[in-house]
Every structure is written in C-alpha cells, then in structure tokens.
Scaffold this active site. Structure first.
Site, PDB file in Angstrom:
ATOM      1  N   TYR A  92      48.943  67.414  21.816  1.00  0.00           N
ATOM      2  CA  TYR A  92      48.726  67.038  23.217  1.00  0.00           C
ATOM      3  C   TYR A  92      48.267  65.578  23.237  1.00  0.00           C
ATOM      4  O   TYR A  92      48.714  64.767  22.454  1.00  0.00           O
ATOM      5  CB  TYR A  92      47.711  68.029  23.828  1.00  0.00           C
ATOM      6  CG  TYR A  92      47.537  67.958  25.320  1.00  0.00           C
ATOM      7  CD1 TYR A  92      48.617  67.835  26.174  1.00  0.00           C
ATOM      8  CD2 TYR A  92      46.263  68.050  25.882  1.00  0.00           C
ATOM      9  CE1 TYR A  92      48.452  67.781  27.548  1.00  0.00           C
ATOM     10  CE2 TYR A  92      46.086  68.012  27.255  1.00  0.00           C
ATOM     11  CZ  TYR A  92      47.183  67.870  28.080  1.00  0.00           C
ATOM     12  OH  TYR A  92      47.004  67.819  29.441  1.00  0.00           O
ATOM     13  N   LYS A 165      51.389  70.812  26.853  1.00  0.00           N
ATOM     14  CA  LYS A 165      50.581  71.614  27.775  1.00  0.00           C
ATOM     15  C   LYS A 165      50.672  73.096  27.442  1.00  0.00           C
ATOM     16  O   LYS A 165      49.666  73.811  27.426  1.00  0.00           O
ATOM     17  CB  LYS A 165      51.062  71.357  29.202  1.00  0.00           C
ATOM     18  CG  LYS A 165      50.235  71.998  30.290  1.00  0.00           C
ATOM     19  CD  LYS A 165      48.858  71.393  30.410  1.00  0.00           C
ATOM     20  CE  LYS A 165      48.861  69.962  30.802  1.00  0.00           C
ATOM     21  NZ  LYS A 165      47.515  69.426  31.108  1.00  0.00           N
TER      22      LYS A 165
END
Length: 543
Positions: A92, A165
């Site tokens: 991420y 995500k």
C-alpha cells in the site's frame, strides 16, 4: 462443475501450488502439472519471504508480492499476516504510488473490474465478469483515480490503488478476498502526459463532468446494489470536484464510506483525542490549523468538528470557529473567490486577525492563531519549517503536529525534525512510517496517521450487523476506540497504535462501530454476540 487442471492453477483463490496433496492432484486433474514435492504453506511462505527480501527496490518487492497474490492469494495473505509491518508500506502507501506512476512501464494486468463512461450499458456485464457466479460480495471498492494519494490524477493507472486497498482489507479485517469487488471507474483523465502516451491503457479524453458523470455514478450504484444488495460501497481517491458531492449524495441512503474523507478524518480525530489526554487538555479547548484544504483536509476537519460537538460539548458554530484553513490562496477568508463548499464552512473574517498579517506565511498564521494542533494535508514538502514548529510550541505546551501528506517525498516535515525543533514537546503523527529515534535521552515512537488504522474496522463493524448506513455516531465510536488503544503514560509513546497491531486495532474498532450501529437501530440483522460474529466472519488464509 469443479474446475480441473490448469483452470485450478490459474485461479488464485483455488491454487495452492505444490501444497496440493497427491489425492488432491488426482481429484483435480493436476497429476503431471506440478513437481513431485508436496510442501506445507509454511515452507512456501519461507520461500516467498526470502525472495521478497532479495528484490533490489521497493517497487520490485511490490511487483513480486502482487505476482504471488495473483498466483496464490492464500499464500500471499498468509505471508502478509506474518510480515505485516514490512509488507504494508510495500503493498500500500507509499510504494503503491510508484506502481501507479510507472503503470505503463510494467503493466501485467491489474485484477480489477473496469467500467467506462462511454459504455454505461456494460456496467452489469463488467461486474459480473469479475465476480463470476459469486453473489455474496460484501464490499464494492471503486475509484475514478482523480485524487490518488498525494500524486493527483492518474486515470486508469489508478487501478493499482485498488490492489493495495483490497490487500489491506483482507490482511486487517480478514474479509474473504472473493467477497471484495474492485472497480476502476474510467471517466477519462486530465493528465496530459497520459493522454499523450501511446502506452496509456485508459480512455483518451479529458475527464467527463456534470450530469453525464453523475448519471454514470448513479447507474453504477444502482447496478452494484441490485446485484449485491448487502454490499458496502467504498469510494476511493476521487478528486476534489467529486469526492464530497458523491459522499453527501449517498451517505444517508446506502451503506457507504469515502475513507479519504471519513477514514482519514476519524483516524486523525482519534489521534487528537489521545493527544488531548496526554497533554491533559480538554477536547473543547482544541484549535486547529489545517494546511491543505482539499478533500482530505476538509474531511478531517468535518470529523474533528463532529467530535468537538458530540464529545467536547461545543455547539456546531463554536466547533467550526475552532478550525482554520490554509490552502494555495493562503489563509481561507470569507469572500474569497473560488472556495469550495467545504472551505466556505470554515472561512473566517479578516477582522479576526491582526492588521497586516501575511496570510501566506504559515509561521505568522500559527503565531496569530495559537492553535493546539497543526495538520498537514498539502503535499507541500517541507512546509512545516523550524519556525512554524517553534511557533506551535511557543503557543501551546504539547501541540499535536501531524504532517500526514504522503508519499514520504511530499510530507510537510519529518517526525525527528518536529520533535527536535520543539524541544521534545510536540506530539507527532506522520502519514507514512517513521522510524523510532532518540532525542534528549528519550526514545520517540511515531504513530502513522494512515487511514488503514480505521477503514477496515469501520467497514467490518458496519457489515457485521448489516448496517443501513454509516452514521456519524459510528464514526465517533471508531475514533474513540482508536484513542483508547494509545499508551498515555509512557513518555515518547506513539499517539496512534502501531501498524503491527493492525488486526487487533481493526477488531477493536469494528466492535465499537457494530455496537453503535445496533444501539442506533441501524442494523438489518440481529447480532447476539458482536465479538463472536466478528470471529465467525474472519477468513483464514491457511490451506
């Protein structure tokens, strides 16, 4: 019909590689398609981690891990559970920004559903093509990629933000990856370098605005909830013109969040609550300067105002008067041209400030306002100068200073500089990971103001009782739960809990959010034991 042979190996949710037993290989038509050895998932995971460490750069590490995920999802998530703090900034933020910027250089097929504004009639077919026969989708995560991280509009390249995500959702909230539907909403891009790049994968026109855009989003919502009526719709990295309007249009009608507005806001509110406890201040005494008055900044301030009203006892007018915005045009004042609706809410009269104040000088603004908290969402590297930080500490004994812009190269300051410049008095939160350091004979641990601390628990807590909406009360419950996890007694302790505790943080937040939903009567199903329901809903990556 049960998949056979290469169809099994090509399905990342079914594939176990060399962990298939002889009996499984016979049953699934895999005999002769795999080497003879039968490995355990721990043996496989050790190989994954060894190869991860051998990669030369963070981007190479991310590409390697994504290849593991696309080949064997359970192995990927099992490895991520063992090395969460190492993998999080790779999978991420901040490394995902490099994947997005270099998308055309290394595109190998992001595993997301693509919908194009040129073909609204194909939305249902696109979603069904990705989800297959699955009807138990719990999360629809969508982006139009206009406001990616701190790097802006990246069009179809933004599909990569969805891969990061979704990995966090499963690693933190143990949501079955088969129940998450990622959607790239391609409405064009205004980034000229993409439109001029012959390798660009998305629609080659400038972003569509207005009624056509709104109708396309409405159709997407209608189709998604028609197919998956129990799903939560998560809006990700939509830009300033669209993010808040979409959230406002749907937040009281369907189960939905925008984590850039709400998730980040609730995370920072949690840090603010914890900071006031450490500083022995009342929450009602809070005064905030937010440097960067875009979608994220306004979202944070909206959550802080809600906290000041419902937890601090202020009126809405009083709470809003405690917020000061600074953006490209300087200190936001009433009567300025071109203000967004959110900026107008927090605009102050020029007469409130000393005559002759340089409204573009952040240090002077801080000196004039005397805030207890300074929050950076500007993506202006180095904006929190030594003088700005010294002025914060001169006006407030234990100020909260939060340079949370990311990636790291866009942060307003480093944690070590802020602590040094304030002689150890500042309570610091950063947007990307900060290593612990020594100052004045004391070790400082820095909390990461990453919305990953909040959105997995917030969404899981809403899903457990199948809440009708995500209410303001549920957001405040999440913020309070996060603040309650902070060590208030140890000098130098972080003002947010560590990412290493992400699964625990997520369960704690989810419990508080689910209980609040039930307390408000927003639940669509009865839940006798919330803790047990959270445990029962957890997906286990092990074979």
């Amino acid at each position: 019909m049960t998949k056979q042979g290469f169809a099994v190996l090509d399905d990342s949710l079914l594939n176990k590689g060399c962990a298939f037993t002889p009996d499984e290989r016979e049953e699934l038509g895999l005999t002769g398609l795999l080497p003879a050895a039968v490995l355990t998932i721990d043996q496989q995971e050790a190989m994954v981690y060894e190869r991860f460490l051998a990669q030369p750069t963070d981007l190479a590490r991310r590409m390697y891990l994504m290849s593991v995920r696309d080949d064997n999802a359970r192995l990927f998530f099992y490895s991520m559970s063992k090395h969460l703090t190492e993998y999080m900034p790779i999978v991420y933020a901040p490394t995902v920004a490099q994947s997005i910027e270099g998308y055309s250089d290394h595109y190998f097929g992001s595993k997301v559903a693509y919908i194009s504004i040129d073909h609204p009639e194909e939305i249902e077919r696109s979603l069904r093509a990705f989800a297959g026969e699955r009807t138990d989708i719990r999360l629809v995560v969508a982006t139009d990629a206009e406001g990616i991280l701190g790097i802006g509009d990246w069009g179809a390249n933004g599909a990569e933000i969805l891969t990061g995500k979704l990995a966090v959702y499963t690693a933190a909230a143990s949501i079955d990856p088969a129940q998450i539907l990622p959607v790239m909403v391609d409405v064009g891009t205004n980034r000229r370098e993409l439109l001029d790049d012959p390798r660009y994968m998305g629609n080659r026109f400038e972003r569509v605005r207005g009624r056509r855009y709104d109708d396309f989003i409405q159709r997407f919502v209608d189709v998604s909830l028609g197919l998956y009526p129990d799903a939560l719709m998560h809006w990700e990295d939509f830009g300033r013109p669209c993010a808040a309007p979409i959230l406002e249009r749907y937040r009281d009608k369907i189960l939905t969040i925008n984590d850039d507005i709400q998730g980040t806001g609730v995370t920072v509110l949690g840090a603010l609550i914890a900071a006031t406890k450490v500083a022995a201040r009342e929450l009602a005494d809070t005064k905030v300067v937010t440097f960067g008055a875009g979608t994220a900044g306004i979202g944070i301030d909206d959550q802080i105002v809600d906290g000041l009203v419902h937890l601090g006892g202020l009126s809405l007018e009083e709470a809003r008067s405690r917020i000061y915005l600074v953006d490209r045009q300087g200190l936001i004042l009433k009567g300025m041209d071109g203000l967004t609706d959110g900026q107008r809410l927090y605009a102050h009269g020029a007469s409130e400030f000393p005559q002759g104040l340089d409204t573009h000088d952040l240090a002077a603004i801080v000196d004039a306002i005397a805030p207890t908290a300074l929050i950076g969402t500007s993506t202006v590297h180095g904006a929190f100068t030594e003088q700005v930080c010294k002025n914060m500490a001169a006006q407030c004994d234990r100020p909260l200073i939060a340079p949370i812009s990311n990636p790291t190269k866009l942060a307003e300051a480093t944690a070590k500089d802020v602590v040094t410049w304030t002689a150890g008095r500042a309570l610091v939160v950063t947007g990307t990971p900060s290593a612990s350091f020594e100052y004045g004979g004391q070790t400082y641990h820095i909390g990461q103001g990453n919305n990953a601390l909040m959105y997995p628990g917030l969404c899981l807590g809403a899903l457990i009782p199948r809440s009708r909406i995500v209410s303001d009360g549920m957001l405040l419950a999440g913020a309070s739960a996060l603040a309650d996890m902070v060590d208030l007694d140890t000098p130098g302790a972080a003002i947010l809990p560590s990412m290493a505790e992400l699964p625990k943080i997520t369960r704690t937040v989810a419990r508080a959010v689910a209980l609040e939903s039930i307390e408000e009567g927003l639940n669509r199903i009865e839940v006798a034991d919330v803790d047990q329901a959270i445990a029962d809903a957890a997906w286990d990556p092990r074979y």
